[in-house]
Design an enzyme around this catalytic site. Structure first.
Site, PDB file in Angstrom:
ATOM      1  N   ASP A 212      66.760 -87.332  74.505  1.00 28.94           N
ATOM      2  CA  ASP A 212      67.152 -86.004  74.366  1.00 28.94           C
ATOM      3  C   ASP A 212      68.077 -85.385  75.385  1.00 28.94           C
ATOM      4  OD1 ASP A 212      65.533 -85.401  72.162  1.00 28.94           O
ATOM      5  OD2 ASP A 212      63.778 -85.734  73.244  1.00 28.94           O
ATOM      6  N   TRP A 396      39.566-109.709  66.585  1.00 30.84           N
ATOM      7  CA  TRP A 396      39.892-109.955  67.980  1.00 30.84           C
ATOM      8  C   TRP A 396      40.287-108.449  68.812  1.00 30.84           C
ATOM      9  CZ3 TRP A 396      44.847-112.513  70.487  1.00 30.84           C
ATOM     10  CH2 TRP A 396      45.955-112.179  69.553  1.00 30.84           C
ATOM     11  N   ASN A 433      38.816-110.772  59.773  1.00 33.99           N
ATOM     12  CA  ASN A 433      39.844-110.125  59.976  1.00 33.99           C
ATOM     13  C   ASN A 433      39.971-108.562  60.295  1.00 33.99           C
ATOM     14  OD1 ASN A 433      43.641-110.777  59.053  1.00 33.99           O
ATOM     15  ND2 ASN A 433      42.839-108.844  60.307  1.00 33.99           N
ATOM     16  N   ARG A 442      39.179-114.222  55.334  1.00 32.02           N
ATOM     17  CA  ARG A 442      39.752-114.846  56.679  1.00 32.02           C
ATOM     18  C   ARG A 442      39.155-114.257  57.897  1.00 32.02           C
ATOM     19  NH1 ARG A 442      44.816-112.276  54.771  1.00 32.02           N
ATOM     20  NH2 ARG A 442      45.345-110.622  56.141  1.00 32.02           N
ATOM     21  N   SER A 443      39.268-114.929  58.801  1.00 30.71           N
ATOM     22  CA  SER A 443      38.671-114.467  60.078  1.00 30.71           C
ATOM     23  C   SER A 443      39.881-113.890  61.278  1.00 30.71           C
ATOM     24  CB  SER A 443      37.853-115.460  60.887  1.00 30.71           C
ATOM     25  OG  SER A 443      37.063-115.074  61.855  1.00 30.71           O
ATOM     26  N   GLN A 444      39.532-114.016  62.570  1.00 33.61           N
ATOM     27  CA  GLN A 444      40.578-113.882  63.644  1.00 33.61           C
ATOM     28  C   GLN A 444      40.084-114.599  64.749  1.00 33.61           C
ATOM     29  OE1 GLN A 444      41.291-109.691  64.237  1.00 33.61           O
ATOM     30  NE2 GLN A 444      43.373-109.859  63.507  1.00 33.61           N
ATOM     31  N   ASP A 565      50.203-112.767  63.660  1.00 35.37           N
ATOM     32  CA  ASP A 565      51.107-112.607  62.487  1.00 35.37           C
ATOM     33  C   ASP A 565      52.283-111.570  62.727  1.00 35.37           C
ATOM     34  OD1 ASP A 565      48.857-110.982  62.697  1.00 35.37           O
ATOM     35  OD2 ASP A 565      49.502-109.981  60.927  1.00 35.37           O
ATOM     36  N   GLU A 761      51.787-100.694  70.227  1.00 37.45           N
ATOM     37  CA  GLU A 761      51.020-101.832  69.886  1.00 37.45           C
ATOM     38  C   GLU A 761      51.359-103.130  70.788  1.00 37.45           C
ATOM     39  OE1 GLU A 761      52.094-103.733  66.214  1.00 37.45           O
ATOM     40  OE2 GLU A 761      49.858-104.390  65.812  1.00 37.45           O
TER      41      GLU A 761
HETATM   42  O1  LIG Z   1      49.256-105.384  57.660  1.00 36.07           O
HETATM   43  C1  LIG Z   1      49.656-106.360  58.530  1.00 36.07           C
HETATM   44  C2  LIG Z   1      48.805-107.220  59.257  1.00 36.07           C
HETATM   45  O2  LIG Z   1      48.193-106.201  60.059  1.00 36.07           O
HETATM   46  C3  LIG Z   1      47.165-106.715  60.960  1.00 36.07           C
HETATM   47  O3  LIG Z   1      47.876-107.544  61.929  1.00 36.07           O
HETATM   48  C4  LIG Z   1      48.336-106.642  63.323  1.00 36.07           C
HETATM   49  O4  LIG Z   1      47.663-105.920  63.604  1.00 36.07           O
HETATM   50  C5  LIG Z   1      46.150-106.399  63.846  1.00 36.07           C
HETATM   51  C6  LIG Z   1      45.469-104.984  64.402  1.00 36.07           C
HETATM   52  O5  LIG Z   1      45.914-104.679  65.685  1.00 36.07           O
HETATM   53  C7  LIG Z   1      46.212-107.409  65.129  1.00 36.07           C
HETATM   54  O6  LIG Z   1      44.903-108.041  64.804  1.00 36.07           O
HETATM   55  C8  LIG Z   1      47.003-108.641  64.495  1.00 36.07           C
HETATM   56  O7  LIG Z   1      47.053-109.299  65.718  1.00 36.07           O
HETATM   57  C9  LIG Z   1      48.496-107.841  64.201  1.00 36.07           C
HETATM   58  O8  LIG Z   1      49.469-108.999  63.999  1.00 36.07           O
HETATM   59  C10 LIG Z   1      46.394-107.636  60.200  1.00 36.07           C
HETATM   60  O9  LIG Z   1      45.370-108.483  61.282  1.00 36.07           O
HETATM   61  C11 LIG Z   1      47.090-108.795  59.600  1.00 36.07           C
HETATM   62  O10 LIG Z   1      45.928-109.396  58.974  1.00 36.07           O
HETATM   63  C12 LIG Z   1      47.920-108.014  58.259  1.00 36.07           C
HETATM   64  O11 LIG Z   1      48.442-108.760  57.592  1.00 36.07           O
HETATM   65 CA   LIG Z   2      63.368 -86.059  71.063  1.00 35.38          CA
END
Ligand SMILES: OC[C@H]1O[C@H](O[C@H]2O[C@H](CO)[C@@H](O)[C@H](O)[C@H]2O)[C@H](O)[C@@H](O)[C@@H]1O
Ligand SMILES: [Ca+2]
Length: 838
Positions: A212, A396, A433, A442-444, A565, A761
């Protein structure tokens, strides 16, 4: 036998508390200080990050976040703040007790409003501090000087002879006369907000940042003059903090406030750590009850017509939960909450069939008795969500957040997440997940064993029967998960004995951004002359058969299960990769299970699942076998990397990923391998802002056809940092971990200071200026808030809390002044450089 009450030092001992209060002294600088940065520690303080903090109660280690009264997880009330501070005293205090000068709370104003300038928003902007709700006029809230001691002051009750009475000088609004306790009187919060945004938010994004181009100065009235006299608030950091505080005050319905200057020029490291501990975790915490389920069930990711109404899916054998949700929907008919049972047998076909009508999956609940009515109801265990966009429990992310939550003594939430994982394994067959219907297959990355052990240690270990009970239940669940998810078809590769991210599932994942797969689908859309939606519908319902696309989505699902992902490391191949990530985690499972069977199951574990009886040695043998296979198939001595192994092509890959350090975290590398990793693999991964997800050479060139992927160079992720630090410490490379932690904390702090308190993130760890600006793939980043960032991002919050444990007071000051890593390391004396291995 391994002592489970103390984990070997995977992280440094807590650093010395920096100061009892975040009061700025000449040696504590912040970006708003004049440019007389003092990088040296104060004379006589040779503290390293690894000194144990001495404490009055004899050797009990305390974290820096526990050293200040405002950093506790329990909100401080006026009364307990006074009680706590007065009991620490050694000199005369207002109420006649003794006070130690370093711990003595500052007298902020009249005795009535003796508030901590860093108290939580609930207290700071609660009704008791509202000038308009004071019984007496708000004039009593102004910064008093002793010249007004008299008829109107409660202080008459105290012995004034114990005071140094000071005459009010004509410059009582100046910084000097206020002794740093200056307070502002914001007569009209809304108007000030408008004026501030109008003049300083020149790019109109409701944030005040270094981008700004406003005058960077605004006048605000002083409390001392009742708003009559003005002072200037200057600079991006203070102005953006002013914007944040006014936004919060407004959200509390406040029209007028008295605002401590200390609250807007607080050292940024203290401010961010304080916000995480007292605000961000709370705002990320969810706990399902009868009233909030509509909100929690709503899905921000899917936008199909069937997703318009919130929906909950309940396991077929949880009738109590079903009743609970039906009751919730009847209590709030306007929510249109839909409740459905899941079938006993959840197949990929079934999961695909409900993609158009997605819903939240039920989680663990406990019974709650309403104290006033005696009525029983259910209430969900608390859990933390990854970021503001989410309402569901992730796999995770939860582990990473649990580490930060435990560090901030927010134990219930961490424990609640373990309860949910036990429930998920029991009812959905795996740690999901996330608990949405489209994640059922699916899991993580699995971290349950370590998560349960961390909680067990933190909650008293063997001395606490509840801690022992939880750890036992968690391990029964983890053993089931290990056997039926990770060591079963299709994830297990029988030939190598190693496992892959290879979930079941059908069709196109519905939760990604609509255009996410365009680069792949465009070919098929043209081929069939269909729109994106038209093609996806026909492909999903089987009208169109495209084996090559099936293969693509097989790997895409694997990518999502991996948590990474997406990345070019996994594209088109993930389900065939025995990754170093997953196999390190499974090695850790095997070691942990061995220890727990030995300690809690009399070294004889009867598994009702398959009628087997195993002892610790059985599990240690499994771990040893995995370790040998990992070395055989994945270790590359020349580059110092553990690479993924392609079980279909029977070939080691060469993609250089930060997850190589997970072999250290799990403790499976040899000392020699660790040394080679530090010498060879670390340099190409170490960037300005910490460890990058993969090397640039592995990612390869980008183009319009080959856009950047968020889990690739140049991005850095909190879980990669945390596991690398801990893994390096495990092998004695504490100084290297400290150097990496400084880098990561630096970019986090820099973005926080320059960009309106932002915590995102992931970061571009190669950029010094705007590392938060990552526009890759999904909208999870969390950068689009208005006025104030209220929750940060879960695992990034955790990384800040954990990273600070590596920082001594000198490093903490340098971070507060946003000194970039290289100048900071160069400014160190030779004797200090070894603390960072530079
Ligand atoms: O909606 C898109 C994807 O979002 C997630 O992946 C991302 O966010 C998660 C939460 O923070 C994280 O666990 C993951 O590592 C990120 O890549 C989700 O896990 C995916 O399945 C989804 O497709
Ligand atoms: Ca601003």
């Amino acid at each position: 036998m391994v002592d489970l009450t103390t984990r070997p030092p995977t992280s440094p001992p807590d650093s010395k508390p920096v100061s009892a209060r975040p009061r700025r002294s000449s040696s504590q600088t912040s970006p708003v200080d004049p440019p007389f940065l003092v990088l040296r520690p104060p004379k006589g303080s040779q503290g390293s990050a690894f000194d144990y903090a001495s404490s009055p109660n004899g050797g009990h280690r305390r974290t820096s976040s526990q050293t200040s009264p405002h950093d506790t997880s329990e909100p401080l009330s006026f009364r307990n703040y006074r009680r706590r501070t007065s009991s620490q005293s050694s000199h005369s205090s207002l109420d006649g007790k003794e006070q130690n000068s370093s711990q003595r709370p500052r007298r902020m104003s009249s005795l009535k409003d003796f508030f901590d300038p860093f108290s939580t928003a609930e207290i700071y902007y609660g009704p008791s501090t509202d000038p308009r709700k004071q019984k007496t006029s708000h004039k009593l809230n102004r910064t008093r000087t002793m010249s007004v001691f008299g008829n109107t002051s409660d202080s008459k009750r105290f012995n004034q002879s114990q005071y140094h009475l000071q005459r009010r000088g004509s410059e009582d609004d100046s910084y000097l006369s206020s002794k740093g306790n200056r307070r502002f009187f914001i007569e009209d919060v809304d108007r000030t907000l408008d004026e501030l945004l109008k003049s300083e938010d020149t790019d109109s994004n409701f944030q005040i940042t270094i981008e700004d181009t406003g005058p960077k100065v605004i006048k605000v009235g002083t409390a001392n003059s009742n708003g009559y006299k003005y002072v200037n608030v200057r600079g991006t950091y203070m102005l953006s903090n002013l914007l944040q505080e006014l936004t919060i005050a407004k959200s509390f319905g406040r029209h007028q406030i008295i605002l401590d200057e200390a609250r807007i020029n607080e050292n940024p490291v203290n401010r961010l750590a304080r916000l995480i501990a007292t605000q961000f975790w709370n705002n990320l915490t969810r706990r399902i009850d009868l009233n909030n389920i509509g909100e929690i069930a709503r899905d921000s990711k899917v936008d199909t017509p069937g997703a318009q109404n919130p929906r909950v899916y309940v396991p077929y054998n949880c009738p109590d939960q079903y009743e609970f949700y039906i009751q919730a929907s009847q209590m709030h008919p306007s929510l249109k909450l839909e409740v459905e049972y899941l079938p006993k047998n959840i197949t990929p076909e079934y999961v695909k069939s409900i993609n158009e009508t997605p819903g939240l999956l039920a989680l663990a609940m406990e019974e709650h008795v309403n104290p006033s009515t005696g009525e029983k109801t259910l209430i969900g265990y608390p859990y933390a969500v990854p970021g503001g966009r989410f309402n569901e429990l992730y796999g995770w992310d939860s582990y990473m957040m649990a580490l930060g939550l435990l560090e901030n003594n927010n134990i219930d939430v961490a424990r609640g997440m373990v309860e949910h994982f036990i429930f998920e394994i029991e009812h959905y067959g795996k740690i999901l997940n996330a608990n949405r219907s489209y994640y059922l297959c699916r899991s993580q990355p699995p971290f349950l064993t370590d998560m349960a052990l961390q909680i067990y240690r933190k909650t008293g270990g063997d001395n606490n029967p509840n801690a022992v009970d939880l750890v036992k239940r968690a391990f029964v669940a983890a053993i089931k998960e290990y056997k039926t998810v990770w060591m079963a078809s299709p994830r297990l590769d029988p030939e190598t004995g190693l496992s892959c991210y290879h979930p079941n599932g059908l069709g196109v994942p519905p939760e990604t951004e609509a255009d996410h797969f365009d680069s792949i689908l465009v070919f098929y859309m043209k081929k069939y002359n269909l729109s994106r939606e038209g093609f996806i519908e026909k492909y999903n319902n089987g009208e169109i058969q495209e084996p090559a696309l099936d293969e693509f989505f097989l790997h895409d699902r694997g990518v999502r299960e991996s948590g990474h992902d997406t990345t070019y490391r996994f594209e088109g191949v993930c389900a065939y990769l025995a990754t170093i990530d997953l196999n390190s985690l499974l090695y850790k499972y095997e070691r942990d299970i061995a220890d727990v069977i030995e300690k809690f199951f009399d070294n004889e574990y009867h598994d009702p699942l398959d009628d087997s009886v195993t002892d610790a040695q059985h599990w240690r043998d499994l771990a040893e076998k995995r370790k040998n296979n990992i070395t055989k198939y994945m270790w590359d001595e020349e580059t110092g990397f553990f690479f993924d192994y392609n079980v279909a092509a029977k070939q080691r890959t060469s993609y250089e990923s930060a997850t190589t350090f997970w072999a250290l975290w799990a403790g499976l590398a040899t000392e020699e391998q660790a040394k080679i990793m530090v010498e060879k693999a670390l340099p190409p991964l170490e960037m300005l802002g910490g460890v990058v997800a993969c090397t640039e050479r592995s990612r390869g060139p980008l183009s319009i056809q080959r856009p950047s992927r968020q889990w690739d160079y140049p991005y850095g992720w909190a879980p990669h940092q945390i596991l690398a630090w801990q893994g390096l410490c495990e092998y004695g490379y504490v100084a290297v971990a400290t150097r990496l932690a400084y880098r990561w904390l630096y970019i986090m702090t820099k973005a926080f200071v320059d960009y309106n308190g932002i915590v995102v993130e992931k970061y571009d760890v190669t950029r010094g200026t705007d590392p938060h600006r990552v526009d890759a793939e999904y909208g999870n980043q969390g950068a689009d808030f208005k006025g104030v960032a209220t929750e940060g991002f879960g695992w990034v919050n955790a990384s800040y809390v954990l990273g600070l444990k590596y920082m001594n007071s000198h490093a903490r000051r340098a971070l507060g002044a946003c000194i970039p890593p290289v100048p900071f390391f160069q400014s160190l004396k030779a004797s200090e450089r070894k603390l960072y291995s530079v």
